[in-house]
Design an enzyme around this catalytic site. Sequence first.
Site, PDB file in Angstrom:
ATOM      1  N   LYS A   1      49.012  -9.071  20.548  1.00 30.64           N
ATOM      2  CA  LYS A   1      48.347  -8.613  19.938  1.00 30.64           C
ATOM      3  C   LYS A   1      46.616  -7.822  20.019  1.00 30.64           C
ATOM      4  O   LYS A   1      45.808  -6.691  19.571  1.00 30.64           O
ATOM      5  CB  LYS A   1      47.816  -8.705  18.353  1.00 30.64           C
ATOM      6  CG  LYS A   1      47.408  -9.819  18.047  1.00 30.64           C
ATOM      7  CD  LYS A   1      47.474  -9.873  16.388  1.00 30.64           C
ATOM      8  CE  LYS A   1      48.027 -11.307  15.949  1.00 30.64           C
ATOM      9  NZ  LYS A   1      47.707 -12.621  16.318  1.00 30.64           N
TER      10      LYS A   1
ATOM     11  N   LYS B   1      53.124 -11.920  28.437  1.00 35.13           N
ATOM     12  CA  LYS B   1      53.530 -11.866  26.443  1.00 35.13           C
ATOM     13  C   LYS B   1      52.790 -10.618  26.211  1.00 35.13           C
ATOM     14  O   LYS B   1      51.684 -10.099  26.343  1.00 35.13           O
ATOM     15  CB  LYS B   1      53.373 -12.898  26.367  1.00 35.13           C
ATOM     16  CG  LYS B   1      51.953 -13.619  25.949  1.00 35.13           C
ATOM     17  CD  LYS B   1      51.826 -14.474  24.319  1.00 35.13           C
ATOM     18  CE  LYS B   1      50.773 -14.292  23.885  1.00 35.13           C
ATOM     19  NZ  LYS B   1      50.630 -15.651  22.435  1.00 35.13           N
TER      20      LYS B   1
ATOM     21  N   LYS C   1      42.042 -17.349  27.661  1.00 34.82           N
ATOM     22  CA  LYS C   1      41.281 -16.448  26.627  1.00 34.82           C
ATOM     23  C   LYS C   1      39.813 -16.593  27.895  1.00 34.82           C
ATOM     24  O   LYS C   1      38.777 -15.796  27.568  1.00 34.82           O
ATOM     25  CB  LYS C   1      41.224 -17.301  25.311  1.00 34.82           C
ATOM     26  CG  LYS C   1      42.820 -16.315  24.630  1.00 34.82           C
ATOM     27  CD  LYS C   1      42.364 -16.537  23.735  1.00 34.82           C
ATOM     28  CE  LYS C   1      43.511 -15.610  23.048  1.00 34.82           C
ATOM     29  NZ  LYS C   1      43.862 -16.100  21.399  1.00 34.82           N
TER      30      LYS C   1
HETATM   31  P1  ATP Z   1      46.103 -13.441  20.449  1.00 35.30           P
HETATM   32  O1  ATP Z   1      46.375 -11.841  21.119  1.00 35.30           O
HETATM   33  O2  ATP Z   1      45.132 -12.619  19.301  1.00 35.30           O
HETATM   34  O3  ATP Z   1      46.247 -14.915  20.641  1.00 35.30           O
HETATM   35  P2  ATP Z   1      49.133 -13.789  19.859  1.00 35.30           P
HETATM   36  O4  ATP Z   1      49.497 -12.493  19.186  1.00 35.30           O
HETATM   37  O5  ATP Z   1      49.342 -13.985  20.768  1.00 35.30           O
HETATM   38  O6  ATP Z   1      47.233 -13.535  18.736  1.00 35.30           O
HETATM   39  P3  ATP Z   1      49.545 -15.804  17.404  1.00 35.30           P
HETATM   40  O7  ATP Z   1      48.380 -15.220  15.988  1.00 35.30           O
HETATM   41  O8  ATP Z   1      48.718 -16.329  17.936  1.00 35.30           O
HETATM   42  O9  ATP Z   1      50.056 -14.405  18.552  1.00 35.30           O
HETATM   43  O10 ATP Z   1      50.717 -15.657  17.742  1.00 35.30           O
HETATM   44  C1  ATP Z   1      51.376 -16.001  15.891  1.00 35.30           C
HETATM   45  C2  ATP Z   1      52.749 -16.570  16.579  1.00 35.30           C
HETATM   46  O11 ATP Z   1      53.116 -15.650  16.695  1.00 35.30           O
HETATM   47  C3  ATP Z   1      52.950 -17.487  17.010  1.00 35.30           C
HETATM   48  O12 ATP Z   1      54.213 -18.561  16.505  1.00 35.30           O
HETATM   49  C4  ATP Z   1      53.479 -17.274  18.327  1.00 35.30           C
HETATM   50  O13 ATP Z   1      54.143 -18.106  18.722  1.00 35.30           O
HETATM   51  C5  ATP Z   1      54.011 -16.003  18.353  1.00 35.30           C
HETATM   52  N1  ATP Z   1      54.269 -15.273  19.674  1.00 35.30           N
HETATM   53  C6  ATP Z   1      52.873 -14.733  20.470  1.00 35.30           C
HETATM   54  N2  ATP Z   1      53.308 -13.845  21.037  1.00 35.30           N
HETATM   55  C7  ATP Z   1      54.924 -13.708  21.279  1.00 35.30           C
HETATM   56  C8  ATP Z   1      55.010 -13.014  22.328  1.00 35.30           C
HETATM   57  N3  ATP Z   1      54.973 -12.238  23.073  1.00 35.30           N
HETATM   58  N4  ATP Z   1      56.483 -13.162  21.487  1.00 35.30           N
HETATM   59  C9  ATP Z   1      57.013 -14.208  20.712  1.00 35.30           C
HETATM   60  N5  ATP Z   1      56.284 -14.460  20.096  1.00 35.30           N
HETATM   61  C10 ATP Z   1      55.311 -14.769  20.453  1.00 35.30           C
END
Ligand code: ATP
Length: 334
Positions: free
Chosen positions: A202, A199, A117
């Site tokens: 969002k 990964k 990040k």
């Molecule tokens: P950001 O992109 O804003 O960092 P993020 O998409 O990584 O957000 P979070 O809100 O940080 O999402 O994560 C919420 C949950 O979703 C956490 O348990 C995280 O481990 C899970 N998660 C996020 N991305 C993935 C993915 N690509 N595959 C499986 N689980 C995920």
Amino acid sequence: MEQTVRKQRILSGIQPSGTPTLGNYIGAMRNWKLLEDEYDCLYMIADLHAITVRQEPAKLRQQSIQLLALLLAIGLDPEKNVLFFQSHVPQHAQMNWLLNCYTYMGEMSRMTQFKDKSAKHADNINCGLFTYPVLMAGDILLYQANLVPVGVDQTQHLEICRDIAARVNGLYSGVFTIPEGYYPKVGARVMSLQEPTRKMSKSDADDSFISILDGPDTVRRKIRRAVTDSDGEIRFDPENKPGVSNLLSILSALTGETIDSLAESFADKGYGDLKSAVTDATIETLVPIQTSFNQYMADKAYLESVYRTGAERASRIAERTLAKLMKKIGFIAK
Ligand code: ATP
Ligand code: LTN
């Protein structure tokens, strides 16, 4: 005589930093629903975490309320689960300060999410981004959670939470329950459709993820454009064929069929067939969620009652742990 055994406790969170993706849904959210009967569950919208990256106020507000509606839309029962906004429970910020004083700079600088990040937001490497895992540790420890259902990208944060808890327990004895991570068997790391070695996230480019709120046409277009490879063979091999393997994992997670049996049934088919199966399964999963989401979004008074009650219930538990730790540290009780 009837015996009441206290259920084990679960806490997890998701940031309102965008609309949740299929990765968030498969990796975390849908497991939350599966756990609601067996455990005493708290699910939190991590709005304090979201401001480690700049957020536009109106958008943050909208994403936060939408996320609450989505948690209800995936079927989480607000009677069985405590659903709340992190910022409504001030004990999170208080616990964060205390735990900051029991966490080392060296530990934080090893975190891969911080490295990722800070590379992505080089103009805003703030202290909150650096201590993000400490806030998260506090989230979990405040509720004495036994289990934390998350995707595998959170493993490192969970380890640090356990280390901090053990350190505090070592100094003051018996303050915190040491939590365990709980990861899904399939889909613990859904990959980006455009860069399948990273990964799905969002907060990345729109075409790289499927949002839970994407309509059928958008889902069709995004999956059609998903990056694969040029050898034309369908098999599960994440290292050499990350795009195809990601599609197989998504399909397996959504249909419940094993990756092996899917790979077998698609062995003599083309990428187009695989993509259309993934598209169908995705649309089938998302449409009912979206219908229910729209109903919840139309009832703001209900949403408000859910988050108000949630904050009260969460606060009562959080306050007990916070007061316990403050007393042990040596602060004078109010
Ligand atoms: P950001 O992109 O804003 O960092 P993020 O998409 O990584 O957000 P979070 O809100 O940080 O999402 O994560 C919420 C949950 O979703 C956490 O348990 C995280 O481990 C899970 N998660 C996020 N991305 C993935 C993915 N690509 N595959 C499986 N689980 C995920
Ligand atoms: N950091 C998490 C979101 C989160 C969380 C938590 C998850 C904040 N607090 C407590 C589990 C427990 C993420 O998924 N990025």
